[in-house]
Design an enzyme around this catalytic site. Structure first.
Site, short mmCIF file in Angstrom:
data_model
loop_
_atom_site.label_atom_id
_atom_site.label_comp_id
_atom_site.label_asym_id
_atom_site.label_seq_id
_atom_site.Cartn_x
_atom_site.Cartn_y
_atom_site.Cartn_z
N HIS A 299 9.17 112.78 51.76
CA HIS A 299 8.69 111.78 50.55
C HIS A 299 7.14 111.86 50.77
O HIS A 299 6.53 112.07 51.79
CB HIS A 299 9.04 110.28 51.44
CG HIS A 299 8.79 109.22 50.25
ND1 HIS A 299 7.51 108.69 49.88
CD2 HIS A 299 9.64 108.57 49.52
CE1 HIS A 299 7.72 107.69 48.99
NE2 HIS A 299 9.00 107.61 48.60
N ASP A 347 16.81 107.70 49.71
CA ASP A 347 17.84 107.90 48.55
C ASP A 347 18.90 108.63 49.38
O ASP A 347 20.26 108.21 48.97
CB ASP A 347 17.17 108.71 47.40
CG ASP A 347 16.20 108.08 46.75
OD1 ASP A 347 16.43 107.02 46.45
OD2 ASP A 347 14.94 108.79 46.61
#
Length: 405
Positions: A299, A347
């Protein structure tokens, strides 16, 4: 002689900024950091700092700087709602990870995000049966949860009691009802005054031992994440004076894009593919050799790993769902880390929860959307109360007119 890494104060001095701005650079992945020698402080990459200085000295104008800010750049808006730091994010100064671990519900988190003080808009009895137009939508089993909800919100807005009220209490009462109704729409059930995580979990797997607790944890972790694409879209809509329903629709529509909510679906597909592999490490190596990305690992804002993913995966390990697919999911995580050192993000964690309980990618995305609705409403409320219109200017790069006038 310059060292490879500098102390926080030396790094800030070198850049000519305060410590808060230094941390903003780090949180956006523009400066690498690592633990200091004492284990309590951190050090900051001297080479990254030099690159930032060079870009500044290259004479980047204000317009270029503003354009860069729209893509993981420096902050462009003031907010009191949430803060992202390299080790986690905060809701009005409260750690989202701590809230999730300590049993906070989405409703309690919404009260914090909406700055409700002593007022509890969820205490107002406002549950209702669906109007016939909504009931018809829910009977369309082929409609995905996100699209179904996007279609329903404008219909619900027709009956909103305080759609354009300037009263902060009225707005928060409407927000509370909208949050509950959105969650019900996403899982195709009736609105309820029961805790949202219980309503959603029961709609998918009544026999899912541990699932309500995992949904609760995920909802809180996903409730807000600063000025992401869907939250920005929500704020733009709210800045025009649009109702909470319309602003939330903008957020949902933006989430539907493959570069936003689609990340959850890709993560789910990746996990399903790897669960069929006897040696996932070989398939991971093959993907990397072909130059393919590994969905939902890494990320931009969390160079040391997404703490939201870590917290949710830890909660998943504690529940031991049946059938137990966790060992296979953990082998996949280990394989990716061994090959490229990347950590799973939120996610992946959402997709892992759905996969462990044999639920679809739509379920994982519905959890994300229901949680993020609390944040969208917080941004809409904050933007409405500011009274300002968001209207940036564009930098024209097309063919110039031959003459003006």
């Amino acid at each position: 002689m310059r060292t490879d890494y500098l102390s926080a104060q030396d790094a800030a001095t070198r850049l000519g900024v305060n410590l808060a701005t230094l941390y903003a650079y780090v949180s956006r992945g523009r400066i690498d950091s690592r633990p200091g020698p004492d284990g309590r402080t951190r050090e900051y990459s001297a080479s990254d700092i030099e690159q930032l200085i060079e870009r500044k000295q290259a004479g980047r104008g204000a317009a270029q700087g503003a354009a860069h800010s729209l893509a993981w750049g420096l902050p462009v808006m003031e907010t009191r709602i949430s803060l992202i730091r390299p080790r986690g994010h905060y809701y009005r100064g409260e750690s989202a990870m701590v809230l999730a671990k300590n049993g906070a519900t989405l409703e309690e988190t919404a009260l914090l995000l909406w700055d409700c003080g002593g007022h509890d808009p969820f205490a107002v009895e406002s549950s209702r049966r669906w109007p016939e137009a909504i009931a018809v939508l829910l009977r369309r089993s082929e409609a995905p949860p996100l699209e179904r909800t996007i279609a329903a919100l404008p219909l619900l807005a027709l009956d909103a009691t305080h759609a354009h009220s300037a009263d902060p209490l009225h707005r928060r009462q409407d927000a509370a009802l909208l949050l509950r109704e959105t969650a019900a729409l996403l899982c195709a059930t009736q609105p309820s005054a029961q805790p949202i995580h219980q309503v959603m979990a029961a709609s998918w797997r009544k026999d899912g031992v541990g699932l309500p607790e995992l949904v609760r944890c995920a909802l809180v972790l996903c409730a807000d994440h600063e000025l992401n694409a869907s939250s920005f879209a929500t704020r733009v809509a709210a800045s025009t004076g649009a109702s909470l329903h319309a602003a939330a629709c903008a957020g949902l529509a933006t989430l539907s894009g493959p570069h936003h909510g689609g990340a959850v679906a890709r993560a789910h597909a990746f996990i399903q593919e790897m669960l069929r592999e006897r040696k996932p490490v070989d398939r991971v190596r093959e993907r990397l050799r072909r130059g393919e990305t590994l969905p939902a690992f890494g990320h931009t804002l969390y160079p040391e790993g997404d703490p939201r993913g870590a917290v949710l995966l830890e909660a998943l390990q504690i529940t031991h769902p049946r059938p137990n697919k966790l060992p296979a999911i953990e082998r996949l995580i280990d394989a990716v880390q061994a090959q490229c050192g990347l950590q799973p993000n939120v996610d992946f964690a959402l997709a892992a929860v759905a996969s462990a309980y044999e639920l679809s990618a739509d379920v994982a995305l519905a959890i994300f959307a229901a949680g993020r609705m609390a944040g969208w409403l917080a941004h809409a409320l904050e933007q409405q109360e500011s009274g300002s219109l968001i209207r940036p200017r564009a930098s024209y790069v097309g063919r110039m007119p031959q003459r003006e006038g």
